[in-house]
Design a protein around this motif. Sequence first.
Motif, PDB file in Angstrom:
ATOM      1  N   THR A  31       0.830  -1.196   0.000  1.00 43.37           N
ATOM      2  CA  THR A  31       0.000   0.000   0.000  1.00 43.37           C
ATOM      3  C   THR A  31       0.869   1.253   0.000  1.00 43.37           C
ATOM      4  O   THR A  31       2.004   1.232   0.466  1.00 43.37           O
ATOM      5  CB  THR A  31      -0.932   0.020   1.222  1.00 43.37           C
ATOM      6  OG1 THR A  31      -0.151  -0.099   2.414  1.00 43.37           O
ATOM      7  CG2 THR A  31      -1.957  -1.080   1.152  1.00 43.37           C
ATOM      8  N   ASN A  69      -5.221  -3.531  -3.368  1.00 43.27           N
ATOM      9  CA  ASN A  69      -6.310  -2.707  -3.902  1.00 43.27           C
ATOM     10  C   ASN A  69      -7.473  -2.632  -2.914  1.00 43.27           C
ATOM     11  O   ASN A  69      -8.053  -1.565  -2.711  1.00 43.27           O
ATOM     12  CB  ASN A  69      -6.790  -3.240  -5.250  1.00 43.27           C
ATOM     13  CG  ASN A  69      -5.811  -2.954  -6.365  1.00 43.27           C
ATOM     14  OD1 ASN A  69      -5.049  -1.991  -6.304  1.00 43.27           O
ATOM     15  ND2 ASN A  69      -5.808  -3.792  -7.379  1.00 43.27           N
ATOM     16  N   GLU A  72      -6.478  -0.326  -0.003  1.00 37.17           N
ATOM     17  CA  GLU A  72      -6.499   1.090  -0.384  1.00 37.17           C
ATOM     18  C   GLU A  72      -7.920   1.577  -0.625  1.00 37.17           C
ATOM     19  O   GLU A  72      -8.260   2.714  -0.294  1.00 37.17           O
ATOM     20  CB  GLU A  72      -5.587   1.337  -1.579  1.00 37.17           C
ATOM     21  CG  GLU A  72      -4.124   1.212  -1.179  1.00 37.17           C
ATOM     22  CD  GLU A  72      -3.140   1.569  -2.261  1.00 37.17           C
ATOM     23  OE1 GLU A  72      -3.512   1.584  -3.454  1.00 37.17           O
ATOM     24  OE2 GLU A  72      -1.979   1.850  -1.913  1.00 37.17           O
ATOM     25  N   ASP A  73      -8.792   0.724  -1.170  1.00 34.81           N
ATOM     26  CA  ASP A  73     -10.198   1.096  -1.341  1.00 34.81           C
ATOM     27  C   ASP A  73     -10.872   1.301   0.013  1.00 34.81           C
ATOM     28  O   ASP A  73     -11.695   2.204   0.183  1.00 34.81           O
ATOM     29  CB  ASP A  73     -10.955   0.034  -2.140  1.00 34.81           C
ATOM     30  CG  ASP A  73     -10.602   0.043  -3.622  1.00 34.81           C
ATOM     31  OD1 ASP A  73      -9.985   1.032  -4.094  1.00 34.81           O
ATOM     32  OD2 ASP A  73     -10.928  -0.942  -4.311  1.00 34.81           O
ATOM     33  N   ARG A  75      -9.525   2.441   2.660  1.00 38.74           N
ATOM     34  CA  ARG A  75      -9.118   3.765   3.148  1.00 38.74           C
ATOM     35  C   ARG A  75     -10.064   4.841   2.638  1.00 38.74           C
ATOM     36  O   ARG A  75     -10.439   5.746   3.370  1.00 38.74           O
ATOM     37  CB  ARG A  75      -7.714   4.130   2.656  1.00 38.74           C
ATOM     38  CG  ARG A  75      -6.587   3.470   3.347  1.00 38.74           C
ATOM     39  CD  ARG A  75      -5.313   4.085   2.794  1.00 38.74           C
ATOM     40  NE  ARG A  75      -4.134   3.349   3.163  1.00 38.74           N
ATOM     41  CZ  ARG A  75      -2.922   3.634   2.733  1.00 38.74           C
ATOM     42  NH1 ARG A  75      -2.741   4.648   1.899  1.00 38.74           N
ATOM     43  NH2 ARG A  75      -1.884   2.924   3.127  1.00 38.74           N
ATOM     44  N   LYS A  76     -10.440   4.721   1.367  1.00 39.53           N
ATOM     45  CA  LYS A  76     -11.311   5.723   0.755  1.00 39.53           C
ATOM     46  C   LYS A  76     -12.701   5.700   1.387  1.00 39.53           C
ATOM     47  O   LYS A  76     -13.332   6.737   1.534  1.00 39.53           O
ATOM     48  CB  LYS A  76     -11.406   5.492  -0.749  1.00 39.53           C
ATOM     49  CG  LYS A  76     -10.094   5.704  -1.465  1.00 39.53           C
ATOM     50  CD  LYS A  76     -10.184   5.287  -2.908  1.00 39.53           C
ATOM     51  CE  LYS A  76      -8.810   5.305  -3.553  1.00 39.53           C
ATOM     52  NZ  LYS A  76      -8.806   4.678  -4.853  1.00 39.53           N
ATOM     53  N   GLU A  77     -13.169   4.511   1.759  1.00 39.61           N
ATOM     54  CA  GLU A  77     -14.479   4.385   2.372  1.00 39.61           C
ATOM     55  C   GLU A  77     -14.517   5.055   3.735  1.00 39.61           C
ATOM     56  O   GLU A  77     -15.513   5.656   4.108  1.00 39.61           O
ATOM     57  CB  GLU A  77     -14.867   2.914   2.517  1.00 39.61           C
ATOM     58  CG  GLU A  77     -15.131   2.237   1.181  1.00 39.61           C
ATOM     59  CD  GLU A  77     -15.364   0.754   1.332  1.00 39.61           C
ATOM     60  OE1 GLU A  77     -15.582   0.282   2.461  1.00 39.61           O
ATOM     61  OE2 GLU A  77     -15.343   0.058   0.308  1.00 39.61           O
ATOM     62  N   THR A  79     -12.664   7.627   4.701  1.00 39.07           N
ATOM     63  CA  THR A  79     -12.536   9.075   4.574  1.00 39.07           C
ATOM     64  C   THR A  79     -13.703   9.707   3.822  1.00 39.07           C
ATOM     65  O   THR A  79     -13.856  10.911   3.858  1.00 39.07           O
ATOM     66  CB  THR A  79     -11.216   9.451   3.866  1.00 39.07           C
ATOM     67  OG1 THR A  79     -11.184   8.867   2.568  1.00 39.07           O
ATOM     68  CG2 THR A  79     -10.024   8.992   4.684  1.00 39.07           C
ATOM     69  N   ALA A  80     -14.490   8.914   3.141  1.00 33.62           N
ATOM     70  CA  ALA A  80     -15.595   9.480   2.333  1.00 33.62           C
ATOM     71  C   ALA A  80     -16.792   9.839   3.178  1.00 33.62           C
ATOM     72  O   ALA A  80     -17.012   9.446   4.245  1.00 33.62           O
ATOM     73  CB  ALA A  80     -16.009   8.481   1.259  1.00 33.62           C
TER      74      ALA A  80
END
Length: 80
Positions: A31, A69, A72-73, A75-77, A79-80
């Motif tokens: 990552t 992947n 890292e995905d 992480r986006k969830e 912070t979204a």
Amino acid sequence: MATIWRLPSVRAEYGKSRTSIYEDINRGLMTKPVRLGARAVGWPAEEVKKITAARVAGKDDAEIRVLVNKLEDARKEVTA
């Protein structure tokens, strides 16, 4: 709360040099680090542990890329 490891801790857990870690990042096998400040980065400890465990379990590079992947995905969830 997530624990963030700086490079020396990542090297100790992951078992590779700084250069090899960054090569693995470029190859999608590790990552990307999280920015902690203007000149500081780190990695979530759980991500490093999961990638290391996958290696120990004998996962191949393609399987590791899928794991990276997903991590890292995730992480986006958060912070979204």
